[in-house]
Design a protein around this motif. Sequence first.
Motif, PDB file in Angstrom:
ATOM      1  N   GLU A  53       0.855  -1.182   0.000  1.00 43.30           N
ATOM      2  CA  GLU A  53       0.000   0.000   0.000  1.00 43.30           C
ATOM      3  C   GLU A  53       0.895   1.236   0.000  1.00 43.30           C
ATOM      4  OE1 GLU A  53      -3.319   0.071  -0.126  1.00 43.30           O
ATOM      5  OE2 GLU A  53      -3.530  -2.103  -0.056  1.00 43.30           O
ATOM      6  N   PRO A  54       0.383   2.388  -0.404  1.00 38.84           N
ATOM      7  CA  PRO A  54       1.183   3.613  -0.334  1.00 38.84           C
ATOM      8  C   PRO A  54       1.662   3.856   1.095  1.00 38.84           C
ATOM      9  CG  PRO A  54      -0.830   3.996  -1.577  1.00 38.84           C
ATOM     10  CD  PRO A  54      -0.948   2.629  -0.969  1.00 38.84           C
ATOM     11  N   GLY A  55       2.903   4.293   1.212  1.00 39.24           N
ATOM     12  CA  GLY A  55       3.451   4.575   2.532  1.00 39.24           C
ATOM     13  C   GLY A  55       4.953   4.505   2.548  1.00 39.24           C
ATOM     14  N   THR A  56       5.506   4.639   3.750  1.00 36.00           N
ATOM     15  CA  THR A  56       6.946   4.578   3.984  1.00 36.00           C
ATOM     16  C   THR A  56       7.275   3.256   4.656  1.00 36.00           C
ATOM     17  OG1 THR A  56       7.039   6.971   4.231  1.00 36.00           O
ATOM     18  CG2 THR A  56       8.895   5.718   5.126  1.00 36.00           C
ATOM     19  N   TYR A  57       8.316   2.613   4.163  1.00 33.64           N
ATOM     20  CA  TYR A  57       8.738   1.312   4.669  1.00 33.64           C
ATOM     21  C   TYR A  57      10.233   1.350   4.992  1.00 33.64           C
ATOM     22  CZ  TYR A  57       4.315  -0.258   2.660  1.00 33.64           C
ATOM     23  OH  TYR A  57       3.002  -0.411   2.356  1.00 33.64           O
ATOM     24  N   TRP A  58      10.646   0.452   5.876  1.00 33.46           N
ATOM     25  CA  TRP A  58      12.068   0.318   6.236  1.00 33.46           C
ATOM     26  C   TRP A  58      12.498  -1.112   5.932  1.00 33.46           C
ATOM     27  CZ3 TRP A  58      15.030   4.380   7.495  1.00 33.46           C
ATOM     28  CH2 TRP A  58      14.357   5.554   7.834  1.00 33.46           C
ATOM     29  N   TRP A  59      13.372  -1.238   4.923  1.00 32.52           N
ATOM     30  CA  TRP A  59      13.872  -2.542   4.471  1.00 32.52           C
ATOM     31  C   TRP A  59      15.100  -2.928   5.289  1.00 32.52           C
ATOM     32  CZ3 TRP A  59      18.587  -3.463   1.736  1.00 32.52           C
ATOM     33  CH2 TRP A  59      18.690  -4.736   1.180  1.00 32.52           C
TER      34      TRP A  59
ATOM     35  N   PRO B  43      18.908   0.288   8.291  1.00 34.81           N
ATOM     36  CA  PRO B  43      17.841  -0.038   7.349  1.00 34.81           C
ATOM     37  C   PRO B  43      17.747   0.996   6.231  1.00 34.81           C
ATOM     38  CG  PRO B  43      16.920   0.859   9.362  1.00 34.81           C
ATOM     39  CD  PRO B  43      18.399   0.700   9.597  1.00 34.81           C
ATOM     40  N   VAL B  44      17.096   0.606   5.157  1.00 28.18           N
ATOM     41  CA  VAL B  44      16.913   1.484   4.003  1.00 28.18           C
ATOM     42  C   VAL B  44      15.441   1.919   3.959  1.00 28.18           C
ATOM     43  CG1 VAL B  44      16.961   1.602   1.477  1.00 28.18           C
ATOM     44  CG2 VAL B  44      18.760   0.366   2.712  1.00 28.18           C
ATOM     45  N   GLU B  45      15.227   3.226   3.994  1.00 27.74           N
ATOM     46  CA  GLU B  45      13.871   3.763   3.888  1.00 27.74           C
ATOM     47  C   GLU B  45      13.471   3.817   2.415  1.00 27.74           C
ATOM     48  OE1 GLU B  45      11.357   7.736   5.188  1.00 27.74           O
ATOM     49  OE2 GLU B  45      13.513   7.906   4.875  1.00 27.74           O
ATOM     50  N   PHE B  46      12.246   3.395   2.124  1.00 30.24           N
ATOM     51  CA  PHE B  46      11.722   3.567   0.767  1.00 30.24           C
ATOM     52  C   PHE B  46      10.242   3.883   0.846  1.00 30.24           C
ATOM     53  CE2 PHE B  46      10.982  -0.890   1.583  1.00 30.24           C
ATOM     54  CZ  PHE B  46       9.867  -1.248   0.850  1.00 30.24           C
ATOM     55  N   LYS B  47       9.771   4.581  -0.185  1.00 33.86           N
ATOM     56  CA  LYS B  47       8.375   5.024  -0.218  1.00 33.86           C
ATOM     57  C   LYS B  47       7.666   4.445  -1.433  1.00 33.86           C
ATOM     58  CE  LYS B  47       9.745   9.204   2.070  1.00 33.86           C
ATOM     59  NZ  LYS B  47       9.060   9.954   3.030  1.00 33.86           N
ATOM     60  N   ILE B  48       6.421   4.100  -1.221  1.00 34.79           N
ATOM     61  CA  ILE B  48       5.553   3.610  -2.284  1.00 34.79           C
ATOM     62  C   ILE B  48       4.456   4.658  -2.462  1.00 34.79           C
ATOM     63  CG2 ILE B  48       3.934   1.789  -2.952  1.00 34.79           C
ATOM     64  CD1 ILE B  48       6.840   0.840  -2.968  1.00 34.79           C
ATOM     65  N   ALA B  49       4.318   5.172  -3.674  1.00 34.93           N
ATOM     66  CA  ALA B  49       3.354   6.253  -3.935  1.00 34.93           C
ATOM     67  C   ALA B  49       1.948   5.722  -4.211  1.00 34.93           C
ATOM     68  CB  ALA B  49       3.825   7.097  -5.108  1.00 34.93           C
TER      69      ALA B  49
ATOM     70  N   VAL C 247      18.806  -2.063  -4.172  1.00 29.18           N
ATOM     71  CA  VAL C 247      18.070  -2.184  -2.905  1.00 29.18           C
ATOM     72  C   VAL C 247      17.084  -1.047  -2.735  1.00 29.18           C
ATOM     73  CG1 VAL C 247      19.900  -3.457  -1.756  1.00 29.18           C
ATOM     74  CG2 VAL C 247      19.811  -1.006  -1.500  1.00 29.18           C
ATOM     75  N   PRO C 248      15.934  -1.338  -2.218  1.00 24.65           N
ATOM     76  CA  PRO C 248      15.517  -2.606  -1.592  1.00 24.65           C
ATOM     77  C   PRO C 248      14.927  -3.609  -2.580  1.00 24.65           C
ATOM     78  CG  PRO C 248      13.763  -1.028  -1.316  1.00 24.65           C
ATOM     79  CD  PRO C 248      14.897  -0.313  -2.042  1.00 24.65           C
ATOM     80  N   PHE C 249      14.957  -3.290  -3.854  1.00 23.68           N
ATOM     81  CA  PHE C 249      14.299  -4.136  -4.850  1.00 23.68           C
ATOM     82  C   PHE C 249      15.248  -5.200  -5.411  1.00 23.68           C
ATOM     83  CE2 PHE C 249      12.347   0.060  -4.812  1.00 23.68           C
ATOM     84  CZ  PHE C 249      11.086  -0.289  -4.370  1.00 23.68           C
ATOM     85  N   CYS C 250      14.703  -6.371  -5.652  1.00 24.27           N
ATOM     86  CA  CYS C 250      15.464  -7.505  -6.177  1.00 24.27           C
ATOM     87  C   CYS C 250      15.951  -7.205  -7.595  1.00 24.27           C
ATOM     88  CB  CYS C 250      14.572  -8.739  -6.179  1.00 24.27           C
ATOM     89  SG  CYS C 250      15.359 -10.192  -6.893  1.00 24.27           S
TER      90      CYS C 250
END
Length: 78
Positions: free
Chosen positions: A17-23, A46-52, A68-71
């Motif tokens: 879902e849209p939001g901020t995540y920590w990988w 950790p690596v912060e990433f956002k999903i719009a 990172v964080p994507f394969c």
Amino acid sequence: MNEPKIADKKPAMLELEPGTYWWCRCGLSQKQPYCDGSHQGTSWRPVEFKIAEKKRVALCNCKHAKTVPFCDGSHSKL
């Protein structure tokens, strides 16, 4: 710990879902692929990433991807 721990040799396929995540970068988290603070006492962070917008993603679990964080398929070379 110079190298991250390999959590898995396949990506985590998730619908986010849209939001901020920590990988999790260190590979020690019990909540893979997300950080749970297990990196405390190491040099890893950790690596912060956002999903719009809601989308399906492949998050790296081998901790060796260049994207990172994507394969990026790096797990196939380990």
